[in-house]
Design a protein around this motif. Sequence first.
Motif, mmCIF file in Angstrom:
data_model
loop_
_atom_site.group_PDB
_atom_site.id
_atom_site.type_symbol
_atom_site.label_atom_id
_atom_site.label_comp_id
_atom_site.label_asym_id
_atom_site.label_seq_id
_atom_site.Cartn_x
_atom_site.Cartn_y
_atom_site.Cartn_z
ATOM 1 N N ARG A 23 -39.350 23.510 -35.554
ATOM 2 C CA ARG A 23 -39.338 24.408 -36.720
ATOM 3 C C ARG A 23 -38.478 25.639 -36.440
ATOM 4 N N GLU A 24 -38.617 26.197 -35.241
ATOM 5 C CA GLU A 24 -37.795 27.365 -34.884
ATOM 6 C C GLU A 24 -36.318 27.004 -34.944
ATOM 7 N N HIS A 25 -36.025 25.810 -34.470
ATOM 8 C CA HIS A 25 -34.628 25.367 -34.425
ATOM 9 C C HIS A 25 -34.054 25.252 -35.839
ATOM 10 N N PRO A 62 -32.333 36.566 -33.185
ATOM 11 C CA PRO A 62 -31.795 35.288 -33.682
ATOM 12 C C PRO A 62 -30.581 35.481 -34.589
ATOM 13 N N ALA A 75 -35.734 31.682 -29.487
ATOM 14 C CA ALA A 75 -36.536 30.463 -29.569
ATOM 15 C C ALA A 75 -35.764 29.326 -30.232
ATOM 16 N N GLY A 76 -36.330 28.121 -30.195
ATOM 17 C CA GLY A 76 -35.669 26.936 -30.738
ATOM 18 C C GLY A 76 -35.831 25.798 -29.754
#
Lengths: 216, 247
Positions: free
Chosen positions: A16-18, A80, A161-162
């Motif tokens: 989801r982060e990705h 990000p 994140a990711g």
Amino acid sequence: MRWVAENIDLLGAATREHLGLVVAPIVLSLVLSVLLAWLVSRTPRIATFTTVASALLYTIPSLPLFLVIPVVIGTALRSPTNIVIALTIYGLALLVPTAITSTRGTAAPLVEAATAVGHAPRQLFWQVQLPLAAPEILAALRVVSASTISLATLGSVLGVAGLGRLFTDGFQRGLQEEIISGIVLTVGLALACDLLLVLLGRLALPWTRRSPGVRT
Amino acid sequence: MDPAVAGGAHVSLVDDTTAWLTDAVNWSGPAGIPSRLGEHLLVSLVVLVASVVIALPIGMLIGHTGRGVVVAVAVSGGLRSIPTLGLVTLLGIWLGIGLEAPIIALLVLATPPILTGAYAGFRAVDRDVVDTARALGMTPWMVVRSVELPLAATSVLNGLRSATLQIVATVTVAAYVADRGLGRYVIEGLRTRQYGEMLGGSVLVIILALVLDVLFAGLVHLLRPAHVRAASRTVTRPNTTERHLVT
């Protein structure tokens, strides 16, 4: 496989982060490159400039670019936003030249025919050149989507994140399961997005579909 | 949020970077910029030569015979969708800290553009020209060497150019597991929050990539086929769908 089952929540969260990192750059680079191609069709003088600028931006290695962007625009190092901007720049570097050459490449007789049936010069781009160039732009967009999804994993080196955090975390803990899961998910996400783009292309560009029974 | 680099602090980051880049201490010794640059270039060159040796003959063979194009497209597409950092870290824990892991990762990432450049260039050669060369009595090897290769030179070189960019960028990332080359400043600076070093290293890598790309552009221009040279002044540009950034 046991590791995967036990850490399914982590894998879901990382995916989801990705997605949060890659959707904006893919959409933005499509919209901006079409707008730039339109600008070039209005003022052809800027064509060389945009092509050279794209080639130069494409050359910059990604990890250094991720790190230089915060200095230029004043964001935090681990934000990000830096990754989103850098990935949009790469998307543009790939898409802008394609958008410009493919819209400009409309065969002269077609442009003449469109003019003859009453298209004003300002209608030509949106109603004739862009629809005809669309399959080529879609092909380039698929490349952008795949490379954006892969490149975004590098953000984890900065602590963004990711899916990439499965690589840095897996490396630090010596967990090959975690790294392999990350690779499989990254490649899987890229394939899923590619399929989605192909389907969206069929829906949005019905004129590129061959009618059944007709062979060309 | 990192207070050290938030908001107005980026002016001092530029100063830190300039200070790091101009400090004489950073320009000498085994940890100095010249030796790290040398390391970066040496690793890149070794990988480039190795991937040319592997991929160029295969690409030429596929392009010449027209067989295996589907397999080549699938394999190079598949290899290219593997994320660099994933490959580097996975090989890193399998092979340990050192250069072996990054070199294998680099080979995997550098071969697809060379392969694609070679077979796409060979496939793009007009079949009538090849048939004419055969009719004149050329052996297959002569056709490859004197007809197809010169006509495909631009495409082959653009494949090498993409591969070189890919390698230089990936060697930087490989410092995450191998501590070699200019990427070491970037990774070390990130870890220890020495932002001048981190950005100085980044600037050096960017300059290196730009210089190498300009050199390659010049080479592509010099070695373009005679008929292209004579016929047009159009700038040769790699086909975007053949380009694919992974690092």
